[in-house]
Write a protein that holds these residues in place. Sequence first.
Motif: not given
Length: 379
Positions: A3-31
Amino acid sequence: MINLCEGEIPEVRVTKPYALVAITKHGVANARKYAEKFPYVDVYYMKKFEQGDEAEKNIQLFDGTVRLLLPALFKAYKSMILIISLGAVVRMIAPILVDKKKDPGVLVVDDKGQYVVSVLSGHIGGANALTNEFAQAIDATPIVTTASDVQKTIAVDLFGARYGWVWDSEEKLTPVSASVVNEEQVAIVQETGEKKWWLHETPMPDTLKIYRTTGEAIAAKPHATLLITDRIIEKEEEILLENGVIYRPKSIVLGMGCNRGTSAEEIEQLIDETLAELKLSKKSVKAIATIDLKKDEQGFLQVTARNNWQFITYTPAQLNEMPLQNPSDTVFKFTGAYGVSEPAALRCANATDWLLEKKKSGNATISIARITFDEEEIE
């Protein structure tokens, strides 16, 4: 979910060296497709595109504007691969830039997956090398705009990534990379896997030398070693890992059959035990192959999803095209094929023989074959 909130840096679960991020329907399918082709990414996308299998696939969902997620990824990952427009990325990362010695690499991929653009930290952050490797993996065009690129050699942490290779351990990535960059003698031993991994137009430097066996490499006493194999190495070979990295190509196919309703746990236990007996790495498994009657078998679907393996099925006619040493009339009576696990393994691997013809345990059977790679060897 994040849950993203203004002014807060969220915790993320890191298991790989790189992050792959998508924000659209087609982008998600491709990701989701890209993560299968390129094994070194943690995938993030918006909750509204949830498909129900995210926990199984280790995909992290977020709720809120992606701008609030980037500061956490910036600190946690070596590079970010963003399926977001270039202009939006520039605006979002501008406030969190530090300097070129500390900032991670940033890549942008267009929504259709046609181009991969190196945006930030091309040299020091490794974005240029990652751009080329990732573009190769997803069959896109790499865009690198720096006037000069890094030396034409092997990026140790990305070696074979375009083919789905993974390293066994990251412990020696840094010192081995230093040996490569400093032009020390580096041995390369390849026992299986794709062979067209040298894609530079210039010849491979003399400091990188290919050896046919681990024994030859040990005798040469190199400064570092890149060992490409699907087997668990022997004790006497471990000297190569004092400054060496093992790469696991996707070279193993599991032909399998099972009784209807066999649990994923029983199937995976059989797989683990059999691979251990044959001294093969689970990281080198590419696929489970079986008859199309089992295309909806939940145990197979769960195991392949959990391990990010392909699940491939064949018709009885396709299986019957494969030569069998022990065809079964009983199996034919129930399935229309004279065998399931044995011919499925051979066909999927494009092989003529098995590493293991057949083993039955409880409610499941397994056959194992090594994939035939036809590419010419590196000279």
